[in-house]
Write a protein that holds these residues in place. Structure first.
Motif, short mmCIF file in Angstrom:
data_model
loop_
_atom_site.label_atom_id
_atom_site.label_comp_id
_atom_site.label_asym_id
_atom_site.label_seq_id
_atom_site.Cartn_x
_atom_site.Cartn_y
_atom_site.Cartn_z
N ARG A 134 -69.65 -5.53 -57.06
CA ARG A 134 -68.58 -6.54 -57.01
C ARG A 134 -69.12 -7.97 -56.99
NH1 ARG A 134 -66.39 -2.42 -53.54
NH2 ARG A 134 -67.34 -3.43 -51.71
N ASN A 135 -70.41 -8.13 -56.79
CA ASN A 135 -71.03 -9.45 -56.88
C ASN A 135 -72.48 -9.25 -57.31
OD1 ASN A 135 -72.77 -8.90 -54.71
ND2 ASN A 135 -71.55 -10.00 -53.21
N PHE A 136 -73.19 -10.35 -57.48
CA PHE A 136 -74.62 -10.22 -57.76
C PHE A 136 -75.40 -11.18 -56.87
CE2 PHE A 136 -78.72 -10.81 -59.72
CZ PHE A 136 -79.08 -9.48 -59.93
N LEU A 137 -76.46 -10.66 -56.25
CA LEU A 137 -77.32 -11.42 -55.36
C LEU A 137 -78.75 -11.39 -55.86
CD1 LEU A 137 -76.02 -9.91 -51.99
CD2 LEU A 137 -75.40 -12.15 -52.93
N LEU A 138 -79.38 -12.54 -55.97
CA LEU A 138 -80.81 -12.59 -56.25
C LEU A 138 -81.58 -12.16 -54.99
CD1 LEU A 138 -80.97 -15.93 -58.24
CD2 LEU A 138 -81.28 -13.64 -59.16
N PRO A 139 -82.80 -11.67 -55.14
CA PRO A 139 -83.56 -11.17 -53.99
C PRO A 139 -83.65 -12.13 -52.81
CG PRO A 139 -84.64 -10.49 -56.01
CD PRO A 139 -83.53 -11.42 -56.42
N ILE B 278 -88.65 -7.27 -59.72
CA ILE B 278 -89.29 -8.12 -58.72
C ILE B 278 -89.71 -7.25 -57.54
CG2 ILE B 278 -88.84 -9.88 -56.98
CD1 ILE B 278 -87.31 -11.45 -58.97
N GLU B 279 -90.96 -7.38 -57.15
CA GLU B 279 -91.51 -6.60 -56.05
C GLU B 279 -91.82 -7.53 -54.88
OE1 GLU B 279 -95.67 -4.76 -55.93
OE2 GLU B 279 -94.40 -3.07 -56.55
N PHE B 280 -91.23 -7.23 -53.71
CA PHE B 280 -91.50 -8.02 -52.51
C PHE B 280 -91.43 -7.07 -51.32
CE2 PHE B 280 -87.01 -8.16 -53.46
CZ PHE B 280 -86.35 -8.05 -52.25
N PHE B 281 -91.50 -7.59 -50.10
CA PHE B 281 -91.68 -6.76 -48.92
C PHE B 281 -90.53 -5.78 -48.68
CE2 PHE B 281 -89.65 -10.69 -47.59
CZ PHE B 281 -88.58 -10.25 -46.81
N ASP B 282 -89.34 -6.06 -49.19
CA ASP B 282 -88.20 -5.17 -49.00
C ASP B 282 -87.54 -4.83 -50.33
OD1 ASP B 282 -86.70 -3.65 -47.29
OD2 ASP B 282 -85.50 -5.29 -46.49
N SER B 283 -88.34 -4.82 -51.39
CA SER B 283 -87.76 -4.67 -52.74
C SER B 283 -87.19 -3.28 -52.99
CB SER B 283 -88.80 -5.02 -53.81
OG SER B 283 -89.98 -4.27 -53.66
N ASP B 284 -87.71 -2.25 -52.31
CA ASP B 284 -87.15 -0.90 -52.54
C ASP B 284 -85.68 -0.85 -52.16
OD1 ASP B 284 -89.56 -0.01 -53.44
OD2 ASP B 284 -90.13 1.01 -51.58
N ARG B 285 -85.35 -1.40 -51.00
CA ARG B 285 -83.93 -1.43 -50.57
C ARG B 285 -83.10 -2.27 -51.53
NH1 ARG B 285 -83.25 -4.13 -45.48
NH2 ARG B 285 -81.07 -3.50 -45.69
N TYR B 286 -83.64 -3.41 -51.92
CA TYR B 286 -82.91 -4.30 -52.83
C TYR B 286 -82.62 -3.60 -54.14
CZ TYR B 286 -81.92 -8.05 -56.12
OH TYR B 286 -81.34 -8.83 -57.09
N HIS B 287 -83.60 -2.96 -54.74
CA HIS B 287 -83.41 -2.35 -56.06
C HIS B 287 -82.51 -1.11 -55.99
CE1 HIS B 287 -85.90 -5.14 -58.16
NE2 HIS B 287 -86.97 -4.86 -57.45
N ARG B 288 -82.54 -0.40 -54.87
CA ARG B 288 -81.60 0.71 -54.73
C ARG B 288 -80.16 0.19 -54.75
NH1 ARG B 288 -85.40 2.85 -50.94
NH2 ARG B 288 -84.19 1.99 -49.19
N ALA B 289 -79.94 -0.92 -54.05
CA ALA B 289 -78.60 -1.51 -54.03
C ALA B 289 -78.24 -2.07 -55.40
CB ALA B 289 -78.53 -2.61 -52.98
N ARG B 290 -79.19 -2.71 -56.06
CA ARG B 290 -78.93 -3.28 -57.38
C ARG B 290 -78.56 -2.19 -58.39
NH1 ARG B 290 -81.99 -3.49 -61.74
NH2 ARG B 290 -83.88 -2.86 -60.64
N ILE B 291 -79.31 -1.11 -58.38
CA ILE B 291 -79.05 -0.01 -59.32
C ILE B 291 -77.71 0.67 -58.99
CG2 ILE B 291 -79.87 2.25 -60.08
CD1 ILE B 291 -82.73 1.13 -59.63
N ALA B 292 -77.43 0.81 -57.70
CA ALA B 292 -76.15 1.40 -57.30
C ALA B 292 -74.99 0.57 -57.80
CB ALA B 292 -76.09 1.56 -55.78
N GLY B 293 -75.18 -0.75 -57.83
CA GLY B 293 -74.12 -1.64 -58.29
C GLY B 293 -74.00 -1.73 -59.79
N GLY B 294 -74.93 -1.10 -60.49
CA GLY B 294 -74.84 -1.05 -61.95
C GLY B 294 -75.48 -2.22 -62.65
N SER B 295 -76.28 -3.02 -61.93
CA SER B 295 -76.90 -4.16 -62.60
C SER B 295 -78.24 -3.77 -63.18
CB SER B 295 -77.11 -5.30 -61.59
OG SER B 295 -77.87 -6.33 -62.17
#
Length: 259
Positions: free
Chosen positions: A193-198, A238-255
């Motif tokens: 429903r929105n998009f957030l940069l890391p 983008i890989e950073f200290f918490d990127s696994d959680r971020y990318h799981r959310a990003r992929i779940a959101g369809g981005s």
């Protein structure tokens, strides 16, 4: 990051960048922008237009030179006023006072936005002082070196909404603005429903579950975060200290960002 307490918990003010913007169109962001010449060499302290921790205090927290620290604080206050109408200032004859209704300075806000007025000149003209004690240092993110088109060295501040003031998001860079719980913004990202940069996602995560008093009491050690770009198949991530959680959310959101 503007924050305030609500019955449901700490809320943060977010804006959606206009679809016509060249960079990060449609992305949810905090009020902010870049340091420009108006923010440098302002001599606010020498002229008595600065109240609160001095530039060298900020320089120590961010690990930078005092001149840059002063420019960053000035830019943070100016951009927040330009983009949200919230003003971190008080009357010069009362260093503990805070502007209660910033809408009275609407003309100056527009002049700041179109760069016909500097923040220092605005403060002097209105007999105000910059209240640096209303801000707190929070984070520093640097664009990956592999990014060749556009790079940033971004410093994040956090501040409570001053009593009596309101954030309106009336600016030319956003088409939607409002208060939301950090957890709700993160959930909206995971739901598409929105998009957030890391960096924005990470700062929202750091605010989740806290009160305003708890946030303002935090003495964060500011360590620059510089992610890496890593190729995953045909895409770059983008890989950073918490990127696994971020990318799981990003992929779940369809981005599919970034490509």
């Amino acid at each position: 990051m503007l924050v305030r307490d609500t019955p449901a918990g700490l809320a943060v003010f977010l804006m959606r960048r206009h679809s016509a913007m060249d960079f990060a169109a449609g992305v949810m962001v905090f009020p902010g922008g870049g340091v420009d010449d108006r923010d440098r060499n302002t001599d606010l302290r020498r002229l008595g237009a600065w109240a609160g921790p001095p530039p060298h205090w900020w320089a120590q927290r961010f690990g930078i030179e005092a001149d840059l620290a002063e420019a960053l604080v000035c830019a943070a206050a100016r951009e927040t006023f330009e983009e949200s109408g919230v003003l971190f200032a008080g009357p010069a004859d009362d260093p503990h006072g805070i502007v209660g209704d910033a809408s009275a300075y609407g003309d100056a806000r527009r002049a700041l936005a179109d760069r016909t007025l500097s923040f220092a000149d605005f403060l002097r003209r209105e007999n105000l002082v910059l209240r640096s004690d209303l801000l707190r240092p929070w984070a520093n993110w640097v664009t990956p070196e592999a990014e060749l088109t556009r790079r940033y060295d971004t410093y994040f501040f956090v501040a409570a909404l001053p009593q009596g003031q309101r954030a309106d998001g009336e600016n030319t860079e956003s088409d939607r603005a409002g208060w939301t719980l950090p957890a709700d913004a993160i959930d909206d990202f995971a739901a598409g429903r929105n998009f957030l940069l890391p960096p924005t996602w990470t700062q929202l995560d750091s605010l989740t579950g806290r009160t305003v008093a708890e946030v303002l009491a935090v003495e964060r050690r500011i360590v620059p975060v510089q992610p890496h770009l890593v190729q995953q198949g045909d895409n770059w991530e983008i890989e950073f200290f918490d990127s696994d959680r971020y990318h799981r959310a990003r992929i779940a959101g369809g981005s599919g960002w970034p490509l």
